[in-house]
Design a protein around this motif. Structure first.
Motif, PDB file in Angstrom:
ATOM      1  N   VAL B  28       0.746  -1.306   0.087  1.00 50.35           N
ATOM      2  CA  VAL B  28       0.095   0.036   0.090  1.00 50.35           C
ATOM      3  C   VAL B  28       0.734   1.330  -0.107  1.00 50.35           C
ATOM      4  O   VAL B  28       0.708   2.517  -0.563  1.00 50.35           O
ATOM      5  CB  VAL B  28      -1.036  -0.290   1.265  1.00 50.35           C
ATOM      6  CG1 VAL B  28      -1.612   1.265   1.491  1.00 50.35           C
ATOM      7  CG2 VAL B  28      -2.000  -1.217   1.009  1.00 50.35           C
ATOM      8  N   SER B  50      -4.286   5.735  -3.614  1.00 56.43           N
ATOM      9  CA  SER B  50      -2.900   5.864  -3.655  1.00 56.43           C
ATOM     10  C   SER B  50      -2.038   5.980  -2.377  1.00 56.43           C
ATOM     11  O   SER B  50      -0.799   5.769  -2.425  1.00 56.43           O
ATOM     12  CB  SER B  50      -2.570   7.235  -4.502  1.00 56.43           C
ATOM     13  OG  SER B  50      -2.981   8.275  -3.697  1.00 56.43           O
ATOM     14  N   LYS B  52      -2.358   8.068   0.538  1.00 55.00           N
ATOM     15  CA  LYS B  52      -1.867   9.183   1.398  1.00 55.00           C
ATOM     16  C   LYS B  52      -2.475   9.283   2.748  1.00 55.00           C
ATOM     17  O   LYS B  52      -1.626   9.531   3.524  1.00 55.00           O
ATOM     18  CB  LYS B  52      -2.850  10.376   0.655  1.00 55.00           C
ATOM     19  CG  LYS B  52      -2.566  10.330  -0.705  1.00 55.00           C
ATOM     20  CD  LYS B  52      -3.343  11.658  -1.352  1.00 55.00           C
ATOM     21  CE  LYS B  52      -4.787  11.521  -1.224  1.00 55.00           C
ATOM     22  NZ  LYS B  52      -5.453  10.455  -2.151  1.00 55.00           N
ATOM     23  N   THR B  53      -3.703   8.444   2.962  1.00 54.40           N
ATOM     24  CA  THR B  53      -3.950   8.286   4.413  1.00 54.40           C
ATOM     25  C   THR B  53      -3.265   7.367   5.157  1.00 54.40           C
ATOM     26  O   THR B  53      -2.836   7.604   6.411  1.00 54.40           O
ATOM     27  CB  THR B  53      -5.293   8.047   4.390  1.00 54.40           C
ATOM     28  OG1 THR B  53      -6.246   8.894   3.828  1.00 54.40           O
ATOM     29  CG2 THR B  53      -6.092   7.594   6.102  1.00 54.40           C
ATOM     30  N   VAL B  54      -2.664   6.232   4.723  1.00 52.11           N
ATOM     31  CA  VAL B  54      -1.765   5.270   5.028  1.00 52.11           C
ATOM     32  C   VAL B  54      -0.565   6.029   5.594  1.00 52.11           C
ATOM     33  O   VAL B  54      -0.124   5.875   6.561  1.00 52.11           O
ATOM     34  CB  VAL B  54      -1.738   3.928   4.348  1.00 52.11           C
ATOM     35  CG1 VAL B  54      -0.576   3.056   4.935  1.00 52.11           C
ATOM     36  CG2 VAL B  54      -3.015   3.377   4.198  1.00 52.11           C
TER      37      VAL B  54
HETATM   38  N1  LIG Z   1      -6.626  -0.892   7.488  1.00 53.20           N
HETATM   39  C1  LIG Z   1      -6.538  -1.344   6.288  1.00 53.20           C
HETATM   40  N2  LIG Z   1      -6.354  -2.735   5.694  1.00 53.20           N
HETATM   41  C2  LIG Z   1      -6.297  -3.125   4.394  1.00 53.20           C
HETATM   42  N3  LIG Z   1      -6.203  -2.110   3.531  1.00 53.20           N
HETATM   43  C3  LIG Z   1      -6.047  -0.801   3.769  1.00 53.20           C
HETATM   44  C4  LIG Z   1      -6.359  -0.447   5.160  1.00 53.20           C
HETATM   45  N4  LIG Z   1      -6.040   0.752   4.924  1.00 53.20           N
HETATM   46  C5  LIG Z   1      -5.999   1.329   4.079  1.00 53.20           C
HETATM   47  N5  LIG Z   1      -5.968   0.146   2.894  1.00 53.20           N
HETATM   48  C6  LIG Z   1      -5.667   0.261   1.561  1.00 53.20           C
HETATM   49  O1  LIG Z   1      -4.698   0.907   1.283  1.00 53.20           O
HETATM   50  C7  LIG Z   1      -4.816   1.837   0.001  1.00 53.20           C
HETATM   51  C8  LIG Z   1      -4.599   3.090   0.409  1.00 53.20           C
HETATM   52  O2  LIG Z   1      -5.373   3.566   1.336  1.00 53.20           O
HETATM   53  P1  LIG Z   1      -5.229   5.197   1.533  1.00 53.20           P
HETATM   54  O3  LIG Z   1      -6.736   5.163   2.488  1.00 53.20           O
HETATM   55  O4  LIG Z   1      -4.100   5.623   2.007  1.00 53.20           O
HETATM   56  O5  LIG Z   1      -6.008   5.980   0.351  1.00 53.20           O
HETATM   57  P2  LIG Z   1      -5.985   7.538   0.097  1.00 53.20           P
HETATM   58  O6  LIG Z   1      -4.988   7.963  -0.663  1.00 53.20           O
HETATM   59  O7  LIG Z   1      -6.008   8.203   1.496  1.00 53.20           O
HETATM   60  O8  LIG Z   1      -7.218   7.551  -0.680  1.00 53.20           O
HETATM   61  P3  LIG Z   1      -8.401   8.759  -0.748  1.00 53.20           P
HETATM   62  O9  LIG Z   1      -8.044   9.930  -1.598  1.00 53.20           O
HETATM   63  O10 LIG Z   1      -9.507   8.086  -1.135  1.00 53.20           O
HETATM   64  O11 LIG Z   1      -8.670   9.135   0.959  1.00 53.20           O
HETATM   65  C9  LIG Z   1      -6.297   1.454  -0.446  1.00 53.20           C
HETATM   66  O12 LIG Z   1      -6.161   0.414  -1.533  1.00 53.20           O
HETATM   67  C10 LIG Z   1      -6.910   0.789   0.603  1.00 53.20           C
HETATM   68  O13 LIG Z   1      -8.036  -0.288   0.546  1.00 53.20           O
END
Ligand SMILES: Nc1ncnc2c1ncn2[C@@H]1O[C@H](COP(=O)(O)OP(=O)(O)OP(=O)(O)O)[C@@H](O)[C@H]1O
Ligand SMILES: [Mg+2]
Lengths: 252, 287
Positions: B28, B50, B52-54
């Motif tokens: 991720v 992509s 970002k939150t992770v």
């Molecule tokens: N706790 C988790 N367990 C498994 N997969 C996760 C978990 N948290 C996030 N993911 C996966 O990690 C990937 C990235 O997620 P993330 O939330 O970081 O996206 P983002 O860039 O913040 O998107 P957005 O702009 O929609 O908020 C996604 O494919 C999501 O399904």
């Protein structure tokens, strides 16, 4: 090969881990007394009317069912004993626990589940509180205190229900004989069994509710899923545990 | 709370080859490395999913990196346990994507939460009371222009107001780093611009280091080109030569990888079709 076992074993491991952390936290500061009081109110006071109702009717039904069998053997005098033993040992604890599982395991799972998906649980950790201590421990403690009490109430009301059927309604026996019989038949063993079970069930209900709530993922849909799973899993474990405990006590 | 005026120039957040794997075989976050220095504003762009939150949650210790190293304020926090993380987090302000406001608490209690629960604010081992922190809470809420909502509940406020409460809660403890996860997502353009104006104002008044996750390239453009003028109480465009322009940097994430890092001009100049989607004035491809 054993892939299908991996997920349940991991879940069980998480459960044990959560049980350990939540129990230890009960003895560590800070102590969230307000949260405990609130939970005791929702679980205990909130479930009281329905517990009384279900307890009463289980006693009534038991006495009605027994009346036929007992009169065949001319043993209608034993109705107090049979009602009391069945209720205290098994029916009271299991029925109350199933009721509370349906009412509160789901409530806990959906509450914590919504907190999880709206990132309130992350926010707690980010802002200095341990969600296990703040959310899980008060629910576990409240459940351990209120479920045995509710069970005792259900047992008692059930015996009263049995009395209503046996004495005023069907005149199977006299009032004093019913109460004497019921009271004397209960041994230390029965009471112990009748109190250990609700304590174990309390652990199951509170922790399964919290675990499935805190593992929620996938938005509001996930909350619905977590809620259903929590009730099913808690109910299954209630039956497994009661079978195990009964098995142990039968051998004593 | 005492404001430490002289925040020396230091590395606030550092990722070294950080990867995060969940249950799937694909990462991720895939070997992400970057540094954020004090006083900097970092705009993090990228498509949904992509990572970002992770990435933000790894910086807060809410998720653990599978490999790689993370440093916060010069401290290697990679192997910190939860207890040690509480101290680190008490210096980081955060606005969560889903809000994260406690809906059983009033706005006042929400904003006071970090002051009441973080060990750093305990006096003689005891929590401060709501009354003692009220001036700070009031000040933080006044800053986001919600000074009269103390006794309301989050459910009684609009989406934009809830975001502002989140900003007040994140800034009340005077953090050294503020992480904003999608502060403008789901808001109308006018409300979104007021939120960004607040971030610019906050940057000016407290000189906070901030990382801002967003989908809107306008947000990055505003943050890179405007400053708050306290005398006139409004935003004004930075002169082209202003050194403040150097302080805003952009990052673009794609499927867990960091595919771009640089200033707005460089972002605008990029010819990569994915990266140029996040640019306000994308360069025309000459073939
Ligand atoms: N706790 C988790 N367990 C498994 N997969 C996760 C978990 N948290 C996030 N993911 C996966 O990690 C990937 C990235 O997620 P993330 O939330 O970081 O996206 P983002 O860039 O913040 O998107 P957005 O702009 O929609 O908020 C996604 O494919 C999501 O399904
Ligand atoms: Mg996100």
């Amino acid at each position: 090969m054993l892939d299908w076992l991996k997920s349940p074993i991991l879940t069980f491991q998480e459960f044990v881990n959560l049980a350990g952390r939540a129990s230890l936290n009960a003895f560590r500061r800070p102590f969230y007394g307000q949260d405990l009081a609130l939970q005791m109110d929702t679980i205990g006071v909130g479930s009281l009317p329905i517990t009384v109702l279900i307890g009463f009717f289980s006693g009534v039904i038991m006495a009605l069912q027994m009346s036929r069998a007992l009169s065949q053997y001319g043993a209608t005098g034993q109705v107090g004993q049979i009602t009391a033993i069945t209720l205290v040992r098994e029916m009271g604890p299991v029925l109350t626990a199933l009721l509370i599982a349906g009412r509160n395991a789901s409530g806990i799972a959906s509450e914590l589940g919504s907190m999880k998906v709206s990132e309130q649980i992350d926010a707690m950790r980010a802002l200095g509180t341990d969600p296990v201590k703040k959310l899980v421990t008060p629910r576990l403690l409240a459940m351990c205190i209120t479920l045995p009490l509710l069970t005792i109430i259900a047992d008692f009301v059930g015996i009263v229900g049995g009395y209503m059927v046996a004495v005023p309604l069907l005149r199977l026996t006299t009032g004093s004989q019913y109460w004497n019989n019921a009271w004397r038949s209960l041994e230390y063993n029965d009471i112990a069994q009748g109190l250990i079970k609700p304590l174990l069930f309390a652990f199951i209900i509170a922790l399964v509710g919290c675990l499935y709530g805190m593992r929620t993922s996938g938005g509001t849909q996930g909350v619905g899923r977590a809620t259903t799973q929590a009730v099913v899993v808690a109910s299954v474990w209630i039956f497994i545990v009661t079978a195990l405990v009964t098995r142990i006590f039968v051998n004593l | 709370m005492p404001r430490n005026e002289a925040k020396e120039h230091r590395c606030i957040l550092k990722f070294e080859e950080v990867s995060v794997y969940f249950d799937q075989p694909d990462p991720v976050l895939d070997r992400v490395s970057f540094e954020i220095w004090s006083g900097e504003t970092r705009i993090i762009l990228g498509a949904a999913g992509s990572g970002k939150t992770v990435m933000m949650k790894v910086a807060l210790g809410l998720l653990k990196a599978t490999s790689g190293r993370v440093s916060v304020m010069g401290q290697d926090v990679t192997d910190f346990d939860e207890r040690q993380w509480y101290e680190v987090r008490s210096h980081i302000g955060v606005l969560f994507q889903e809000g994260g406001l406690f809906d059983s608490l009033t706005i006042e209690e929400n904003v006071a939460y970090p002051l009441l629960n973080q060990a750093r604010f305990m006096v003689g081992g005891k929590k401060p009371t709501l009354d003692t922190v009220r001036p700070d809470v009031q000040e933080a809420l006044n800053f986001v222009e919600l000074g009269n909502t103390l006794n309301k509940f989050p459910s009684e406020l609009s989406g934009g107001m809830r975001r502002r409460v989140g900003i007040a809660r994140g800034s009340v403890a005077d953090p050294d780093l503020f992480l904003y996860d999608s502060p403008t997502a789901g808001l109308d353009p006018i409300t979104a611009n007021t939120i960004i104006a607040l971030l610019i104002k906050d940057r000016e008044m407290r000189n906070t280091t901030a990382a801002i996750i967003t989908h809107r390239f306008q947000d990055g453009h505003l943050l890179a080109n405007f400053r708050y003028n306290p005398e006139k109480d409004r935003l004004e465009r930075l002169p082209a030569s202003s050194p403040l322009r150097e302080k805003t940097k952009f990052m673009v994430m794609k499927e867990g990888r960091l595919v771009f890092e640089g200033r707005e001009a460089e972002l605008d100049a990029s010819l990569d079709p994915y990266i140029s989607k996040f640019s306000m004035h994308p360069a025309k491809k000459v073939s």
